[in-house]
Scaffold this motif. Structure first.
Motif, short mmCIF file in Angstrom:
data_model
loop_
_atom_site.label_atom_id
_atom_site.label_comp_id
_atom_site.label_asym_id
_atom_site.label_seq_id
_atom_site.Cartn_x
_atom_site.Cartn_y
_atom_site.Cartn_z
N ARG A 148 -19.85 22.41 107.82
CA ARG A 148 -18.61 21.65 107.59
C ARG A 148 -18.68 20.29 108.30
N GLU A 159 -16.20 17.21 101.01
CA GLU A 159 -15.30 18.35 101.16
C GLU A 159 -16.12 19.63 101.02
N THR A 217 -15.75 24.20 101.16
CA THR A 217 -15.03 25.45 101.30
C THR A 217 -16.04 26.56 101.56
N ASP A 263 -15.77 30.87 101.93
CA ASP A 263 -14.88 32.03 101.98
C ASP A 263 -15.53 33.20 101.25
#
Length: 456
Positions: free
Chosen positions: A414, A423, A425, A427
């Motif tokens: 990140r 950007e 993500t 998960d």
């Protein structure tokens, strides 16, 4: 003579201890006894943990549940004191109602002025005691004897709200007053010792609960601070690693600038002195910048002298062109991985190439570590305006070994993406796997071509 000196020293020590105890008693029970100390509502995290099934609006009001319980208890105390009281006539009725209100005020006031509530409750006990003596010829106190049980409840609430040592101090003051009243009124002191022992046990239990809660709160605060410090340290270590890796990228471009500035005057016949001086200044500044870069690298270099043992420090930084060797390496480690490249591959700025390679490398390492036996898929998309990355793995086929560094790899990925203005993500997927998706922007095609040309 020596024994006399020791005796005097012992007496002085005991006097100092007694003086300190009296000073603490005065500070706790007498100084600012009616100071405003409101009880705060419960934390939202506790309410959500205790009653997660309640709607959010009701959970907001559930934060005030302890206040509602104490208020309801005060109402019950008022009703009990009023019911247990007896007497006829309007004057006695007013006295009974006033006394019931005084007894019930003790628990309610603990919500705002806990030490003051103790004195109010103790005053009600003293008043009930004198009423018992005064009306002994008429069947006892008209107030029904509800004051002392309520006083014990008030002392328990005060201990739970303040500090454990108040349990001992309130117990001493209460039964010192009770002993003095017994001696003053000539009453029977036979019931006083067992009542004192029972109250002491209750207050010690409340003090133990309060001490346990305080210790638990401090442990939670310590663990939270430790976790934050560990996360901050990991972030700094990741940034230092990124700085070391990008040093080669920036140093390469600065070297190209220095070489071109040095060679430029020889490519033009009859170079004006001013232009030659400008090129010389550019070269000097580029060389100075390289020197500063090396100095900065020395500052952020790892404290471990063997940090670069596994890799050649002179080797060029990896790019997406080295992706095949990375995939072969993880396949040999037992991970089944598929790579898909969409769009037209094109040279990108070296910092983007390096960060993309490291993100793929870290994501595949996490798949090997945390999802043993799972398949992985790497998707690289060359799109207009940047580079898209998606690394996803399936459900593990066997139990993964515990990893003490869990979460640090995602933190580093990140940080790389944010450094480049992108950007990311990360998960879990619906089927139990894990997905890392990132987009790294690149300014424009012209800038990419220039960066690619300089890298070559």
């Amino acid at each position: 003579m020596r024994e006399t000196t020791q005796t005097q020293n012992t007496l002085r020590s005991e006097a100092r201890i007694a003086h300190g105890a009296l000073h603490r008693l005065r500070q706790d029970l007498f100084v600012d006894a009616f100071a405003f100390r409101p009880m705060p509502p419960l934390e939202d995290a506790k309410v959500s943990r205790w009653v997660p099934w309640l709607p959010e609006r009701i959970r907001h009001w559930a934060r005030w549940l302890p206040h509602f319980i104490v208020g309801f208890f005060s109402v019950l105390v008022f009703l009990a004191a009023f019911t247990l009281s007896h007497g006829t006539g309007p004057v006695r009725g007013i006295l009974v109602a006033g006394f019931a209100l005084l007894v019930a005020a003790g628990p309610a006031v603990t919500l705002f002025r806990p030490v003051g509530a103790y004195w109010i409750s103790l005053f009600a006990v003293v008043l009930d005691w004198f009423a018992t003596v005064a009306f002994s010829s008429y069947g006892g106190s008209p107030f029904g004897g509800a004051a002392f049980p309520t006083h014990l409840a008030v002392m328990t609430l005060v201990v739970l709200r303040t500090r454990p040592r108040l349990a001992v101090e309130m117990w001493l003051v209460t039964f010192a007053v009770a002993a003095a009243l017994t001696a003053f009124t000539g009453g029977d002191a036979g019931d006083l010792p067992p009542v004192a022992v029972f109250c002491g046990m209750v207050l010690i239990s409340a003090a133990a609960v309060r001490a346990w809660r305080e210790e638990r709160r401090q442990v939670v605060e310590t663990l939270t601070a430790t976790a934050e410090e560990r996360s901050r340290r990991t972030l700094l270590e990741e940034r230092a690693t990124i700085a070391r890796e990008l040093h080669d990228v920036v140093a390469h471009h600065m070297s190209v600038i220095a070489i071109q500035a040095e060679a430029a005057p020889y490519r033009v016949e009859n170079t004006p002195p001013e232009l030659a001086t400008s090129f010389a200044t550019i070269r000097e500044n580029a060389v100075a910048a390289l020197t500063e870069l090396r100095r900065i690298l020395g500052v952020v270099r790892s404290e471990d002298p063997d940090a670069f043992v596994e890799t050649d420090p002179e080797a060029p930084q990896p790019t997406l062109a080295s992706l095949d060797s990375l995939l072969n390496s993880v396949r040999s480690a037992g991970l089944t991985v598929e790579a898909v490249i969409t769009g037209a591959p094109r040279p990108l700025p070296q910092g983007v190439e390096l960060s993309a390679y490291r993100i793929v490398q870290e994501a595949l390492s996490n798949a090997l570590r945390h999802s043993p036996g799972a398949d992985a898929r790497v998707e690289i998309s060359y799109v207009l305006g940047g580079l898209g990355l998606r690394i996803v793995n399936g459900t593990p086929s066997r139990l993964a070994k515990p990893s003490p560094g869990a979460g640090h790899g995602v933190l580093g990925m990140r940080e790389r993406v944010q450094m480049l203005g992108g950007e990311m993500t990360a998960d879990h997927t619906e089927d139990g796997g894990f997905e890392v998706a990132a987009f790294i922007p690149v300014a424009n095609a012209a800038g990419e071509t220039m960066a690619g040309g300089s890298t070559a």
